[in-house]
Design a protein around this motif. Structure first.
Motif, PDB file in Angstrom:
ATOM      1  N   ASN A  73       0.530  -0.754   0.535  1.00 10.89           N
ATOM      2  CA  ASN A  73       0.172   0.198   0.306  1.00 10.89           C
ATOM      3  C   ASN A  73       0.667   1.253  -0.192  1.00 10.89           C
ATOM      4  OD1 ASN A  73      -2.942  -2.024   0.412  1.00 10.89           O
ATOM      5  ND2 ASN A  73      -1.780  -1.988   2.244  1.00 10.89           N
ATOM      6  N   ARG A  74       2.505   1.320  -0.350  1.00  9.93           N
ATOM      7  CA  ARG A  74       2.949   2.378  -0.077  1.00  9.93           C
ATOM      8  C   ARG A  74       2.736   2.842  -0.999  1.00  9.93           C
ATOM      9  NH1 ARG A  74       8.794   3.382   2.801  1.00  9.93           N
ATOM     10  NH2 ARG A  74       8.760   5.047   2.248  1.00  9.93           N
ATOM     11  N   PRO A  75       2.068   4.174  -1.505  1.00  8.42           N
ATOM     12  CA  PRO A  75       2.805   4.151  -3.280  1.00  8.42           C
ATOM     13  C   PRO A  75       4.111   4.475  -3.920  1.00  8.42           C
ATOM     14  CG  PRO A  75       1.795   6.890  -1.933  1.00  8.42           C
ATOM     15  CD  PRO A  75       1.982   5.504  -1.469  1.00  8.42           C
ATOM     16  N   GLU A  76       4.931   5.240  -2.829  1.00  9.67           N
ATOM     17  CA  GLU A  76       5.705   5.860  -4.127  1.00  9.67           C
ATOM     18  C   GLU A  76       7.285   5.933  -2.616  1.00  9.67           C
ATOM     19  OE1 GLU A  76       5.186  10.135  -4.395  1.00  9.67           O
ATOM     20  OE2 GLU A  76       5.129  10.328  -2.202  1.00  9.67           O
ATOM     21  N   TRP A  96       6.810 -12.296  -2.674  1.00  7.93           N
ATOM     22  CA  TRP A  96       5.031 -12.334  -3.256  1.00  7.93           C
ATOM     23  C   TRP A  96       4.946 -10.879  -3.725  1.00  7.93           C
ATOM     24  CZ3 TRP A  96       0.189 -14.634  -2.224  1.00  7.93           C
ATOM     25  CH2 TRP A  96       0.063 -14.652  -0.779  1.00  7.93           C
ATOM     26  N   MET A  97       4.093 -10.555  -3.929  1.00  7.35           N
ATOM     27  CA  MET A  97       3.618  -8.631  -4.305  1.00  7.35           C
ATOM     28  C   MET A  97       2.542  -8.163  -4.109  1.00  7.35           C
ATOM     29  SD  MET A  97       6.727  -6.995  -4.826  1.00  7.35           S
ATOM     30  CE  MET A  97       6.700  -5.500  -5.871  1.00  7.35           C
ATOM     31  N   LYS A  98       1.833  -9.153  -3.228  1.00  8.22           N
ATOM     32  CA  LYS A  98       0.113  -8.746  -3.169  1.00  8.22           C
ATOM     33  C   LYS A  98       0.183  -7.740  -2.325  1.00  8.22           C
ATOM     34  CE  LYS A  98      -3.859 -10.729  -0.231  1.00  8.22           C
ATOM     35  NZ  LYS A  98      -3.595 -11.961   0.642  1.00  8.22           N
ATOM     36  N   ASN A  99      -0.418  -6.600  -2.895  1.00  5.07           N
ATOM     37  CA  ASN A  99      -1.230  -5.065  -2.360  1.00  5.07           C
ATOM     38  C   ASN A  99      -0.030  -4.823  -2.376  1.00  5.07           C
ATOM     39  OD1 ASN A  99      -3.336  -5.510  -1.797  1.00  5.07           O
ATOM     40  ND2 ASN A  99      -3.282  -6.766   0.134  1.00  5.07           N
ATOM     41  N   THR A 100       0.687  -4.920  -3.555  1.00  5.37           N
ATOM     42  CA  THR A 100       2.465  -3.776  -3.448  1.00  5.37           C
ATOM     43  C   THR A 100       2.249  -3.857  -4.336  1.00  5.37           C
ATOM     44  OG1 THR A 100       3.312  -5.281  -2.279  1.00  5.37           O
ATOM     45  CG2 THR A 100       5.339  -3.897  -3.279  1.00  5.37           C
ATOM     46  N   LEU A 101       2.303  -1.542  -4.394  1.00  7.97           N
ATOM     47  CA  LEU A 101       1.429  -0.584  -5.816  1.00  7.97           C
ATOM     48  C   LEU A 101       3.735  -0.306  -6.615  1.00  7.97           C
ATOM     49  CD1 LEU A 101      -0.780   1.692  -3.840  1.00  7.97           C
ATOM     50  CD2 LEU A 101      -1.045   0.125  -5.118  1.00  7.97           C
ATOM     51  N   GLN A 124       1.912  -5.171  -7.206  1.00  5.52           N
ATOM     52  CA  GLN A 124       0.355  -6.475  -7.186  1.00  5.52           C
ATOM     53  C   GLN A 124       0.688  -7.501  -7.939  1.00  5.52           C
ATOM     54  OE1 GLN A 124      -3.389  -3.277  -7.020  1.00  5.52           O
ATOM     55  NE2 GLN A 124      -1.929  -2.078  -7.447  1.00  5.52           N
ATOM     56  N   THR A 125       1.440  -8.523  -7.758  1.00 10.55           N
ATOM     57  CA  THR A 125       1.405 -10.282  -8.355  1.00 10.55           C
ATOM     58  C   THR A 125       1.042 -11.225  -7.402  1.00 10.55           C
ATOM     59  OG1 THR A 125       3.221 -10.143  -8.826  1.00 10.55           O
ATOM     60  CG2 THR A 125       1.951  -9.247 -10.684  1.00 10.55           C
ATOM     61  N   LEU A 126       1.039 -12.240  -7.616  1.00  3.09           N
ATOM     62  CA  LEU A 126       1.386 -13.458  -6.718  1.00  3.09           C
ATOM     63  C   LEU A 126       2.609 -14.510  -7.049  1.00  3.09           C
ATOM     64  CD1 LEU A 126      -2.203 -14.020  -5.883  1.00  3.09           C
ATOM     65  CD2 LEU A 126      -0.495 -12.729  -4.195  1.00  3.09           C
ATOM     66  N   ASP A 127       3.107 -13.882  -8.180  1.00  2.00           N
ATOM     67  CA  ASP A 127       4.344 -14.703  -8.489  1.00  2.00           C
ATOM     68  C   ASP A 127       6.034 -14.316  -7.612  1.00  2.00           C
ATOM     69  OD1 ASP A 127       3.159 -15.270 -10.836  1.00  2.00           O
ATOM     70  OD2 ASP A 127       4.366 -12.789 -12.087  1.00  2.00           O
ATOM     71  N   SER A 128       5.843 -16.055  -6.953  1.00  3.62           N
ATOM     72  CA  SER A 128       6.633 -16.366  -6.030  1.00  3.62           C
ATOM     73  C   SER A 128       8.450 -15.725  -6.403  1.00  3.62           C
ATOM     74  CB  SER A 128       6.702 -17.136  -5.310  1.00  3.62           C
ATOM     75  OG  SER A 128       7.312 -17.889  -4.078  1.00  3.62           O
ATOM     76  N   HIS A 129       9.048 -15.448  -5.857  1.00  5.54           N
ATOM     77  CA  HIS A 129      10.224 -14.435  -6.360  1.00  5.54           C
ATOM     78  C   HIS A 129      11.548 -14.952  -4.882  1.00  5.54           C
ATOM     79  CE1 HIS A 129       9.560 -11.939  -9.195  1.00  5.54           C
ATOM     80  NE2 HIS A 129       8.370 -12.087  -8.370  1.00  5.54           N
ATOM     81  N   CYS A 130      11.804 -16.316  -4.791  1.00  6.40           N
ATOM     82  CA  CYS A 130      12.690 -17.189  -4.059  1.00  6.40           C
ATOM     83  C   CYS A 130      14.085 -16.788  -3.801  1.00  6.40           C
ATOM     84  CB  CYS A 130      12.026 -18.367  -4.096  1.00  6.40           C
ATOM     85  SG  CYS A 130      10.987 -18.834  -3.744  1.00  6.40           S
ATOM     86  N   SER A 131      14.993 -17.123  -2.515  1.00  6.04           N
ATOM     87  CA  SER A 131      16.969 -16.720  -2.442  1.00  6.04           C
ATOM     88  C   SER A 131      16.823 -18.011  -3.350  1.00  6.04           C
ATOM     89  CB  SER A 131      16.899 -16.880  -1.100  1.00  6.04           C
ATOM     90  OG  SER A 131      16.311 -17.750  -0.297  1.00  6.04           O
ATOM     91  N   LYS A 132      18.203 -18.609  -3.788  1.00  2.08           N
ATOM     92  CA  LYS A 132      18.106 -19.962  -4.301  1.00  2.08           C
ATOM     93  C   LYS A 132      19.272 -19.746  -3.514  1.00  2.08           C
ATOM     94  CE  LYS A 132      19.148 -17.716  -8.894  1.00  2.08           C
ATOM     95  NZ  LYS A 132      19.599 -17.253 -10.679  1.00  2.08           N
TER      96      LYS A 132
END
Length: 165
Positions: A73-76, A96-101, A124-132
């Motif tokens: 919810n942070r616009p900038e 993930w980026m749920k509710n992240t602008l 605003q995506t639910l794609d998973s980004h993980c550490s290697k």
């Protein structure tokens, strides 16, 4: 915490009894948490990190609820700012980026400050980004910040969180 008050038992309650009561209580308990996520977190503790000659003013998310809300919810966000997520022990961390602008880049960071991998994340995506590999730290910055500075996996960040104890 909202109280749960039941009138006369309904057919549903007679059939499902305790399960229904527990479900209702769980939903009631979650209500305040969702209300707390309406606005961005702007008052977390901060730490100064360095990336070579570049200074990063990072908010620190340590508590589970702080990590869960993150930069939602942070616009900038100013270019020299970010958020450092701190976990109790090294583990594979996934974001993930749920509710992240904002478009962000996550740097998955080892205990000594070495960047394990970088992941660009779309808002605003639910794609998973993980550490290697297992890490305790994740630093989120505006997308493009690391690339503009020529910072890649293997680069070592500085600052108090990465100092040997």
């Amino acid at each position: 915490m909202p109280s749960l008050r039941l009138a006369a038992p309904t057919p549903f309650l007679r059939r499902h009894g305790l399960l229904a009561v527990l479900l209702a209580a769980s939903l009631a308990a979650l209500a305040p948490a969702s209300q707390a996520q309406e606005g961005p977190q702007l008052n977390l503790q901060r730490v100064e990190l360095t990336a070579g000659m570049h200074r990063i003013d990072a908010q620190v998310a340590v508590a589970p609820v702080e990590r869960q809300i993150g930069l939602m919810n942070r616009p900038e966000m100013p270019q020299h700012e970010g958020m450092l997520f701190v976990f109790e022990q090294p583990s594979e961390q996934c974001f993930w980026m749920k509710n992240t602008l904002l478009p962000l880049t996550a740097a998955f960071v080892a205990d000594d400050g070495t960047i394990v991998n970088l992941e660009d994340m779309k808002p605003q995506t639910l794609d998973s980004h993980c550490s290697k590999k297992p890490v305790r730290f994740v630093l989120e910055m505006n997308q493009g910040w690391f690339a503009k500075k020529g910072i890649k996996a293997g680069f070592k960040l500085g600052g108090a969180p990465f100092s040997k104890k």
